[in-house]
Design an enzyme around this catalytic site. Structure first.
Site, PDB file in Angstrom:
ATOM      1  N   LYS A 176      -2.547 -18.580 -54.958  1.00  9.28           N
ATOM      2  CA  LYS A 176      -3.906 -19.207 -55.362  1.00  9.28           C
ATOM      3  C   LYS A 176      -5.012 -18.867 -54.334  1.00  9.28           C
ATOM      4  O   LYS A 176      -4.616 -18.737 -53.076  1.00  9.28           O
ATOM      5  CB  LYS A 176      -3.525 -20.603 -55.058  1.00  9.28           C
ATOM      6  CG  LYS A 176      -4.566 -21.401 -55.884  1.00  9.28           C
ATOM      7  CD  LYS A 176      -4.401 -23.085 -55.781  1.00  9.28           C
ATOM      8  CE  LYS A 176      -5.393 -24.002 -56.382  1.00  9.28           C
ATOM      9  NZ  LYS A 176      -4.816 -25.389 -56.648  1.00  9.28           N
ATOM     10  N   SER A 191      -5.507 -27.308 -61.028  1.00  5.55           N
ATOM     11  CA  SER A 191      -6.537 -26.368 -60.394  1.00  5.55           C
ATOM     12  C   SER A 191      -5.827 -24.957 -60.196  1.00  5.55           C
ATOM     13  O   SER A 191      -6.487 -23.930 -60.012  1.00  5.55           O
ATOM     14  CB  SER A 191      -7.228 -26.727 -59.300  1.00  5.55           C
ATOM     15  OG  SER A 191      -6.241 -26.928 -58.283  1.00  5.55           O
ATOM     16  N   SER A 229      -2.122 -30.207 -59.613  1.00  8.99           N
ATOM     17  CA  SER A 229      -2.702 -29.100 -59.666  1.00  8.99           C
ATOM     18  C   SER A 229      -1.540 -27.958 -59.902  1.00  8.99           C
ATOM     19  O   SER A 229      -2.057 -26.780 -60.094  1.00  8.99           O
ATOM     20  CB  SER A 229      -3.800 -28.850 -58.996  1.00  8.99           C
ATOM     21  OG  SER A 229      -4.871 -29.389 -59.045  1.00  8.99           O
TER      22      SER A 229
END
Lengths: 467, 63
Positions: A84, A158, A182
């Site tokens: 990420k 996310s 997330s």
């Protein structure tokens, strides 16, 4: 054994590790297979925001040399990963997928990135996310990842690129981050495993914060065993993170060898099977089937009352947006246009919370922690759906609708308990569904053990999206 | 739940220091009003003797 490059990309980390260690494939061959597949597929999935082809091949050559010299480091040696884009990577842009940090290049690695490098993994690149880990599918920088099972659907957030890339066979594992779900939401809707470890288990140093007291760093992979390998590499005390725990790090893979006989699993059915509140009946059926299979394997499943599930989620939201506003307030005032629109609404909403709102949320947090501590004296694990439905369509998706969903994930950010999402079937639309298992703080071994037992029986991970 | 007046909302928003164009201000007001029922639920929770207590680790300060 003849393998196509696509076959290589859908090996599990364990399978690839055995081939690498046995010199049946090389890290360079494996990395090239992923780079080729990314070239073929990612223009549709949009999971990568930065591809590091040259440095990945250089790292793979190093791993190859070490393995040939008999210096095998362990199950992640030569394994291609992607993380990420909020994990600091030395010399590589780390943007939080926001124009605010468009040109930010950190000089050092986040602790967990450094540990994965130490384990010998290969960094393929950085993957997409919701802006600053909250915004929604619309961000101020880069395209957004979509769901490999249906390109018209979101991949969750996310950690949107992490879920999409793992599911699409574009990396073997990915670090996501989880402040209100997330890691677990993208894992659930993309059909991967996602683990939010106990708060303090994995370092947050060098990770762009959303909410200091709720942020957790953890892996998404295709199988539970692979998650155990990644957790093993990142877990442990870090003096650079003031909330990092000194609790001993057990052997997570060893825990998988035990069965689930004797484990008691509590299910807050009153909340998590409430179809009138919006939980999809097909989700209820899939989770009930998974629990029935855990019973067949020797676990005891019983309904439990957890009244705080009704309000733990809003406490998570209030604390999260208030802390996020505190972190971003200066930039919001000076460069609002560099934030995506859904995101600046979220953060400004945090600024609208009163001191009384925030203190009440923290007092509720204390109550929720006590309620779960009491419950975990009676049961070993708590089970429920990860989310109440499959991935929604991107078109028309309103991230603020999240506030109206039954919230199964946020409660475990405010308690800090470990929580895993493991695939538990498919919706009639063809989209994956997830079972969430949570346990006592630092008892990741029991969480992984139950998830593994179920996974090995159900074997949903054998399915691949048609891309 | 009664909606917040424009004047009350503008006071709250001014405190944040964030300067939103009118269309975005209106959208944020709607989002805030949609959150209010959940905030009401939060404030209705009986928190009894629950404090905001800091954790103090015995190994605080040790490296």
């Amino acid at each position: 054994m003849a393998q196509t490059s696509s076959d290589l990309c859908f090996l599990t980390i364990r399978q690839a590790g055995e081939l690498l260690r046995g010199l049946e494939i090389s890290p360079v061959e494996l990395t090239r297979a992923f780079l080729e597949r990314i070239q073929q597929v990612d223009s549709r999935v949009h999971s990568y925001v930065t591809l590091l082809a040259d440095s990945a091949l250089a790292e793979a050559r190093t791993a190859e040399g070490e393995i040939l010299q008999g210096r095998y480091r362990g199950p992640l040696h030569g394994i291609p990963l992607a993380h990420k884009d909020l994990y600091d990577t030395a010399g590589v842009r780390t943007s939080g997928q926001s124009k605010v940090l468009e040109n930010r290049v950190p000089s050092r690695d986040a602790t967990v990135i450094a540990r994965l490098r130490e384990a010998g993994s290969v960094l393929l690149g950085k993957v997409a996310m919701y802006e600053f880990a909250l915004g929604g599918p619309e961000t101020s920088l880069f395209d957004q990842a979509v769901n490999p099972w249906d390109l018209e659907c979101v991949s969750g957030g996310s950690s949107s690129g992490s879920g999409a890339a793992v599911a699409a066979g574009l990396c073997m594992g990915s670090l996501g981050s989880d402040t209100g779900g997330s890691i677990r939401w993208p894992a659930s809707v993309c059909g991967t495993v996602g683990l939010k470890p106990t708060y303090g288990r994995s370092s947050r140093f060098g990770v762009l914060p959303l909410s200091w007291s709720l942020d957790h760093c953890g892996p998404l992979t295709r199988t539970v065993e692979d998650t155990a390998y990644m957790l093993q590499a990142i877990a442990g005390h870090d003096p650079n993170d003031p909330t990092s725990s000194r609790a001993p790090v057990p052997d997570y893979s060893a825990a998988l060898r035990e069965d689930v006989k004797g484990l008691t699993i509590g299910v807050p059915a009153h909340y998590c099977f409430d179809t009138a509140a919006g939980v999809d009946p097909e989700v209820v059926a899939a989770v009930k089937q998974a629990l029935s299979e855990l019973e067949d394997l020797g676990a005891t499943v019983r309904e439990v009352e957890v009244p705080c599930m009704e309000y733990a989620g809003i406490a998570d939201v209030v604390i999260m947006i208030s802390e996020a506003y505190a972190y971003h307030s200066r930039n919001l005032k000076s460069q609002l246009d560099n934030y995506g629109q859904p995101l600046h609404y979220w953060f400004t909403l945090g600024g609208l919370m009163s001191g009384n709102d925030v203190i009440q949320a923290h007092r509720v947090r204390s109550r929720v922690k006590r309620e779960f501590a009491d419950l975990l004296r009676q049961v070993d694990l708590v089970a429920m759906p990860t989310v109440g439905g499959p991935a929604p369509k991107t078109q028309g998706f309103d991230i603020f609708s999240f506030l109206e969903w039954p919230n199964f994930m946020g409660p475990f950010n405010i308690t800090g308990m470990p929580a895993i999402s493991v695939p538990c079937g498919f919706h009639s639309t063809g989209l994956p569904l997830g079972l969430q298992l949570t346990g006592r703080p630092f008892d990741e071994p029991t969480v992984l053990r139950a998830a593994y037992a179920y996974e090995q029986r159900a074997k949903w991970y054998e399915r691949r999206p048609a891309l | 739940m009664a909606s917040i007046s424009d004047q009350e909302f503008d006071l709250l928003l001014a405190r944040t220091g964030v300067n939103l164009p009118p269309v975005e201000r209106a959208r944020l007001k709607t989002i805030y009003e949609n959150l209010k029922p959940a905030l009401k639920t939060l404030h209705e929770v009986d928190v009894d003797d629950h404090e905001v207590a800091g954790d103090f680790s015995p190994d605080w300060g040790a490296d």
